[in-house]
Design a protein around this motif. Structure first.
Motif, mmCIF file in Angstrom:
data_model
loop_
_atom_site.group_PDB
_atom_site.id
_atom_site.type_symbol
_atom_site.label_atom_id
_atom_site.label_comp_id
_atom_site.label_asym_id
_atom_site.label_seq_id
_atom_site.Cartn_x
_atom_site.Cartn_y
_atom_site.Cartn_z
ATOM 1 N N PRO A 1 0.797 -1.221 0.000
ATOM 2 C CA PRO A 1 0.000 0.000 0.000
ATOM 3 C C PRO A 1 0.833 1.275 0.000
ATOM 4 O O PRO A 1 0.282 2.368 -0.149
ATOM 5 C CB PRO A 1 -0.784 -0.109 1.321
ATOM 6 N N ASP A 2 2.164 1.172 0.176
ATOM 7 C CA ASP A 2 2.945 2.364 0.482
ATOM 8 C C ASP A 2 4.279 2.462 -0.251
ATOM 9 O O ASP A 2 5.147 3.228 0.171
ATOM 10 C CB ASP A 2 3.194 2.446 1.990
ATOM 11 N N SER A 3 4.491 1.721 -1.347
ATOM 12 C CA SER A 3 5.735 1.889 -2.096
ATOM 13 C C SER A 3 5.785 3.281 -2.698
ATOM 14 O O SER A 3 4.747 3.880 -3.013
ATOM 15 C CB SER A 3 5.840 0.827 -3.190
ATOM 16 N N PHE A 4 7.008 3.800 -2.911
ATOM 17 C CA PHE A 4 7.144 5.224 -3.245
ATOM 18 C C PHE A 4 6.522 5.579 -4.584
ATOM 19 O O PHE A 4 6.043 6.693 -4.779
ATOM 20 C CB PHE A 4 8.622 5.634 -3.227
ATOM 21 N N SER A 5 6.500 4.650 -5.547
ATOM 22 C CA SER A 5 6.044 4.975 -6.891
ATOM 23 C C SER A 5 4.649 4.458 -7.190
ATOM 24 O O SER A 5 3.863 5.132 -7.847
ATOM 25 C CB SER A 5 7.029 4.409 -7.926
ATOM 26 N N ILE B 1 16.983 15.718 -11.013
ATOM 27 C CA ILE B 1 17.817 16.148 -12.134
ATOM 28 C C ILE B 1 16.967 16.422 -13.376
ATOM 29 O O ILE B 1 17.197 17.387 -14.110
ATOM 30 C CB ILE B 1 18.892 15.090 -12.441
ATOM 31 N N GLY B 2 15.968 15.569 -13.598
ATOM 32 C CA GLY B 2 15.168 15.659 -14.820
ATOM 33 C C GLY B 2 13.925 16.501 -14.707
ATOM 34 O O GLY B 2 13.181 16.637 -15.686
ATOM 35 N N GLY B 3 13.661 17.073 -13.537
ATOM 36 C CA GLY B 3 12.503 17.939 -13.388
ATOM 37 C C GLY B 3 11.182 17.184 -13.415
ATOM 38 O O GLY B 3 10.193 17.683 -13.967
ATOM 39 N N ALA B 4 11.165 15.984 -12.822
ATOM 40 C CA ALA B 4 9.942 15.178 -12.787
ATOM 41 C C ALA B 4 9.564 14.943 -11.328
ATOM 42 O O ALA B 4 10.119 14.061 -10.671
ATOM 43 C CB ALA B 4 10.148 13.856 -13.513
ATOM 44 N N VAL B 5 8.639 15.736 -10.843
ATOM 45 C CA VAL B 5 8.260 15.639 -9.434
ATOM 46 C C VAL B 5 7.561 14.314 -9.148
ATOM 47 O O VAL B 5 7.807 13.668 -8.131
ATOM 48 C CB VAL B 5 7.346 16.818 -9.045
ATOM 49 N N THR B 6 6.693 13.892 -10.052
ATOM 50 C CA THR B 6 5.925 12.663 -9.866
ATOM 51 C C THR B 6 6.734 11.462 -10.329
ATOM 52 O O THR B 6 7.295 11.464 -11.428
ATOM 53 C CB THR B 6 4.613 12.736 -10.664
ATOM 54 N N ALA B 7 6.783 10.425 -9.485
ATOM 55 C CA ALA B 7 7.603 9.251 -9.796
ATOM 56 C C ALA B 7 7.218 8.615 -11.125
ATOM 57 O O ALA B 7 8.086 8.180 -11.893
ATOM 58 C CB ALA B 7 7.494 8.235 -8.669
ATOM 59 N N ALA B 8 5.928 8.566 -11.425
ATOM 60 C CA ALA B 8 5.474 7.924 -12.659
ATOM 61 C C ALA B 8 5.938 8.663 -13.916
ATOM 62 O O ALA B 8 5.877 8.108 -15.014
ATOM 63 C CB ALA B 8 3.958 7.802 -12.657
ATOM 64 N N ASP B 9 6.407 9.902 -13.767
ATOM 65 C CA ASP B 9 6.879 10.679 -14.916
ATOM 66 C C ASP B 9 8.376 10.524 -15.157
ATOM 67 O O ASP B 9 8.949 11.248 -15.980
ATOM 68 C CB ASP B 9 6.558 12.165 -14.712
ATOM 69 N N ARG B 10 9.033 9.599 -14.460
ATOM 70 C CA ARG B 10 10.489 9.488 -14.534
ATOM 71 C C ARG B 10 10.962 8.356 -15.448
ATOM 72 O O ARG B 10 12.110 7.937 -15.369
ATOM 73 C CB ARG B 10 11.055 9.295 -13.124
ATOM 74 N N MET B 11 10.096 7.857 -16.319
ATOM 75 C CA MET B 11 10.510 6.810 -17.237
ATOM 76 C C MET B 11 11.632 7.251 -18.171
ATOM 77 O O MET B 11 12.616 6.509 -18.357
ATOM 78 C CB MET B 11 9.321 6.295 -18.052
ATOM 79 N N PRO B 12 11.584 8.450 -18.801
ATOM 80 C CA PRO B 12 12.685 8.828 -19.697
ATOM 81 C C PRO B 12 14.034 8.861 -18.985
ATOM 82 O O PRO B 12 15.045 8.393 -19.530
ATOM 83 C CB PRO B 12 12.267 10.214 -20.197
ATOM 84 N N GLY B 13 14.051 9.403 -17.768
ATOM 85 C CA GLY B 13 15.296 9.419 -17.014
ATOM 86 C C GLY B 13 15.754 8.024 -16.636
ATOM 87 O O GLY B 13 16.946 7.717 -16.658
#
Length: 330
Positions: A77-81, A275-287
């Motif tokens: 219920p509580d993983s970061f992403s 570094i990549g300017g992605a606050v939301t974890a789900a938006d960090r796929m490109p990085g």
């Protein structure tokens, strides 16, 4: 002590790195006392070269002559992403189907994000066992620090134990894995999830993590787990600052000197967002993909990721367009 980091390059005519897809003809010799020295492989002894060139034994039915993808499936219920998204068996199975391109699925029932609270072995097992049972036929690993959960998961079909504490959290883990003749991934971390980000400090993070993993591999061997059944993970984000993470990624090829397959688990982590300017974890796929491909260019064999289809696509394009000795996997 000296440490050897292979330096792959497209036109190298030296040996293959871990019998994989890259060749190298030079190494960086690192010590704690002096600046790195670049040395041709012809000046190295057989004892120096063997850990860097020997083929890695198959683990969990996987060869390591090409990059492998470990898909993350958190039944928590509580993983970061993705905490709470796949908590029910039905949601977990849907997620597993979406990760069809993964070579291995890593099932976890306890979050180890910074600040996470520990859950009981009973609760953790209750979360993961229905999913493991339902996914029989897929290659599976169990992401756990607890021997009781590992035993139950191995009986339910898991083929690998992925222990973020490198068998330090539960003294019974080594015996459980050895008795089951199972492979294990040993990850470097400091402290506990509650404390690991409280001002972590190292003399030299890359060399300190290397030494710590070497010690844990030796402990596993002493407990009856042969090196041929061990994977090592430098533990990006576990007791490391952004600077520590970047230092490890820049020199991650050094860890080939451990003589075992190396796993990278950087997917969607905070430093990528910072570094990549992605606050939301789900938006960090490109990085995540960028970090993955940089590690593939250093010969790292296994990549633990959330975005399996996207990373698989990136690897397919790297394979067809890269000139790193003409990637050899098919």
């Amino acid at each position: 002590m000296r440490y050897l980091m292979p330096l792959p390059r497209p036109d190298a005519d030296g040996p293959r790195l871990a019998a994989g897809w890259l060749r190298f003809d030079r190494v960086a010799v690192l010590t704690r006392q002096a600046a790195p020295e670049i040395v041709p492989v012809g000046r190295l002894s057989d004892a120096d070269l063997t850990p860097l060139t020997a083929a890695r034994p198959d683990i969990a039915g996987l060869t390591f002559d090409r990059p492998r993808i470990m898909g993350i499936l958190n039944v928590t219920p509580d993983s970061f992403s993705d905490g709470g998204l796949f908590l029910t068996p039905e949601a977990a199975l849907d997620r597993a189907r979406a990760m069809a391109a993964a070579d291995l699925l890593d099932i976890g029932g306890e979050s180890t994000r910074p600040g996470a609270e520990e859950v009981s072995p009973e609760e953790e097992a209750a979360r993961v066992l229905p999913v493991l049972t339902a996914l029989k036929g897929r290659k599976l690993s169990i992401d756990t620090r607890k021997a009781d959960v590992a035993r139950a998961a191995l009986e339910a079909g898991a083929a690998l134990v992925n222990d973020v504490s490198a068998m330090t959290h539960d003294p019974a883990m080594a015996e459980a894995v050895a008795r089951a003749n199972a492979p294990i991934c040993l990850m470097h971390s400091v402290g506990t999830p509650q404390t690991m980000q409280d001002n972590p400090a190292y003399d030299d993070v890359v060399l300190d993590v290397f030494d710590a993993l070497a010690e844990r591999i030796a402990a596993a061997e002493a407990a009856g787990i042969p090196r041929a059944r061990i994977i090592a993970d430098p533990g990006i984000g576990f007791g490391k600052t952004q600077a520590h993470n970047l230092a490890l990624l820049r020199r991650i090829g050094l860890f080939h000197g451990l003589g075992v397959p190396i796993l990278l688990g950087a997917s969607r982590k905070r430093f990528i967002g910072d570094i990549g300017g992605a606050v939301t974890a789900a938006d960090r796929m490109p990085g995540t993909l960028a970090v993955t491909l940089a590690a593939v260019a250093q010969g790292i064999q296994m990549h633990r990721v959330h975005d399996v289809a996207e990373v698989a696509q990136g690897l397919a394009l790297w394979r067809e367009t890269g000139d790193w000795n003409g990637p050899v996997w098919h």
